[in-house]
Design an enzyme around this catalytic site. Structure first.
Site, PDB file in Angstrom:
ATOM      1  N   HIS A 124      -6.630  -9.498   2.465  1.00  0.00           N
ATOM      2  CA  HIS A 124      -5.192  -9.638   2.729  1.00  0.00           C
ATOM      3  C   HIS A 124      -4.863 -10.700   3.771  1.00  0.00           C
ATOM      4  O   HIS A 124      -3.760 -10.707   4.313  1.00  0.00           O
ATOM      5  CB  HIS A 124      -4.606  -8.268   3.130  1.00  0.00           C
ATOM      6  CG  HIS A 124      -4.630  -7.266   2.005  1.00  0.00           C
ATOM      7  ND1 HIS A 124      -4.453  -5.918   2.179  1.00  0.00           N
ATOM      8  CD2 HIS A 124      -4.809  -7.446   0.666  1.00  0.00           C
ATOM      9  CE1 HIS A 124      -4.524  -5.306   0.996  1.00  0.00           C
ATOM     10  NE2 HIS A 124      -4.749  -6.217   0.075  1.00  0.00           N
ATOM     11  N   CYS A 132       1.583 -23.381   6.442  1.00  0.00           N
ATOM     12  CA  CYS A 132       2.800 -24.192   6.397  1.00  0.00           C
ATOM     13  C   CYS A 132       3.385 -24.160   4.986  1.00  0.00           C
ATOM     14  O   CYS A 132       2.688 -24.401   4.003  1.00  0.00           O
ATOM     15  CB  CYS A 132       2.485 -25.634   6.809  1.00  0.00           C
ATOM     16  SG  CYS A 132       3.941 -26.689   6.657  1.00  0.00           S
ATOM     17  N   ASN A 238     -13.040   9.266   6.101  1.00  0.00           N
ATOM     18  CA  ASN A 238     -11.580   9.261   6.271  1.00  0.00           C
ATOM     19  C   ASN A 238     -11.186  10.564   6.963  1.00  0.00           C
ATOM     20  O   ASN A 238     -11.905  11.554   6.870  1.00  0.00           O
ATOM     21  CB  ASN A 238     -10.893   9.158   4.895  1.00  0.00           C
ATOM     22  CG  ASN A 238      -9.465   8.652   4.983  1.00  0.00           C
ATOM     23  OD1 ASN A 238      -8.673   9.139   5.783  1.00  0.00           O
ATOM     24  ND2 ASN A 238      -9.130   7.661   4.166  1.00  0.00           N
TER      25      ASN A 238
END
Ligand code: OAD
Length: 272
Positions: A124, A132, A238
C-alpha cells in the site's frame, strides 16, 4: 492455543524452506499506531475508506493531507515493537540459512524497515514517500509538518474544526506540481511489481504467517487463499478472529508483540 499446537507450529516452521509473512495494522498497534477498523479507527468522523480515496482527494486535498500529516506525526514518535523485531530476526536467520523469506505488508508506517526487515513488499505504499501529480516522480519525504501551513493541523478530535487549505498551501514538487501521499488509496490499483513480488513469495511457500490484519482488503487478503491453494500451512496471530481465520491451521490469539518473540524463536532445521 495449546502448547501442543505451538510445538507443532514451531516444528513446521523449523522445516520450512520458504516462508511468507503478511502483516497489517495490528502488528504496529503495540507501537502506538491506531488500526483502521475497530476502536480508535476513526479520524474525526471519517473512516479510512472515506478519506484514503481518490474521491476524497478530488473533494478536498487539504483534508486528505491533514489526515496524512497527522499519521506521519504520530508514526514519527513510534518505534518498532518486539513483534516487528521478531519478524526481522526470523528473516535474517532464514536468509542466512539460504532459505526464502518474503515479508508482505499492508502497512505504510516504515516500522518493519526500522526493525531491520530488509526489503518488505509494501503493498500500500509508504507514509514517507510523496508523488508528484505533474511529473510523477516519487521522493522520500520525512517533513512533519508536511508544509508549514499544516503545522498543528490534523487533530483526530471529531469536533476539530477543519479549515480549507488553499492550493498554494498544499505540498509542491520542485517542478511546480502538487504532491500527494505515495499511498494506494481505495479504488486504486496496486503496483504490478509489488503484486508480482508478493505472489512470488506466497506461491509454493511452506508456511504463511498472517499477523494483525482483518484480511478484508483485497488484493492483500487474497494471498491467504492463494497460499492455501498451493498447499501451504497457514498460521495467524491476531487479538481476535479475522476474515481468514477459518483458513488457518494454527491460530495464536493475542498481541503480535507479546506472541511473536517466543513463537518465532527457533532455528531452521539443517538441510538433509
Ligand atoms: P485493520 O484495522 O483492518 O485490522 C487490524 C487487525 O489487527 C484486526 O484484525 C485486529 O484484530 C488486529 N490487531 C489489533 N491489535 C493487534 C495486536 N496488538 N496484535 C495483533 N493483531 C492486532 O488493518 P489492516 O488489516 O491492515 O489500507 O487493514 C488493511 C488496509 O485497510 C490498510 O492497509 C489500509 C486500510 O484501509 C490503506 O490505507 C490503503
Amino acid at each position: 492455543m495449546s502448547t501442543a499446537s505451538r510445538e507443532r507450529f514451531q516444528s513446521s516452521l523449523r522445516r520450512a524452506r520458504k516462508i511468507a509473512v503478511l502483516t497489517g495494522a495490528g502488528v504496529s498497534a503495540e507501537s502506538g499506531i491506531p488500526t483502521f477498523r475497530g476502536a480508535g479507527g476513526l479520524w474525526r468522523r471519517y473512516d479510512a475508506t472515506s478519506i484514503a480515496s481518490p474521491e476524497a482527494w478530488q473533494r478536498d486535498p487539504g483534508l486528505v493531507w491533514e489526515f496524512y500529516n497527522h499519521r506521519r506525526e504520530r508514526a514519527l514518535g513510534c518505534a518498532p515493537n518486539p513483534g516487528h523485531r521478531a519478524l526481522a530476526r526470523l528473516e535474517a536467520v532464514w536468509r542466512d540459512a539460504g532459505r526464502t523469506f518474503t515479508l508482505i505488508t499492508q502497512n505504510v508506517d516504515g516500522l518493519h524497515e526500522q526493525a531491520g526487515s530488509r526489503d518488505p513488499v509494501r503493498l500500500h505504499g509508504s507514509l514517507w514517500q510523496v508523488r508528484c501529480l505533474a511529473c510523477g516522480s516519487v521522493t522520500e519525504n520525512r517533513d512533519v509538518p508536511i508544509t508549514p501551513a499544516f503545522a498543528g493541523s490534523g487533530s483526530p478530535d471529531p469536533d476539530a474544526r477543519a479549515r480549507r487549505f488553499t492550493a498554494a498551501e498544499l505540498p509542491h514538487c520542485r517542478c511546480g506540481g502538487v504532491l500527494r501521499p505515495h499511498i494506494v488509496w481505495f479504488g486504486e490499483a496496486l503496483e504490478e511489481r509489488d503484486l508480482a513480488a508478493a505472489a512470488a513469495g506466497v506461491e509454493g511457500c511452506d508456511l504463511l504467517l498472517v499477523v494483525g490484519t482483518s484480511a478484508v482488503v483485497y488484493p492483500a487478503a487474497g494471498f491467504v487463499p492463494l497460499a492455501r491453494r498451493h498447499g501451504a500451512l497457514i498460521a495467524e496471530v491476531n487479538v481476535e478472529p479475522s476474515a481468514v481465520t477459518s483458513l488457518c491451521d494454527f491460530v495464536f490469539t493475542g498481541g503480535a508483540g507479546e506472541i511473536l518473540p517466543s513463537l518465532l524463536d527457533v532455528a531452521p532445521e539443517p538441510a538433509p
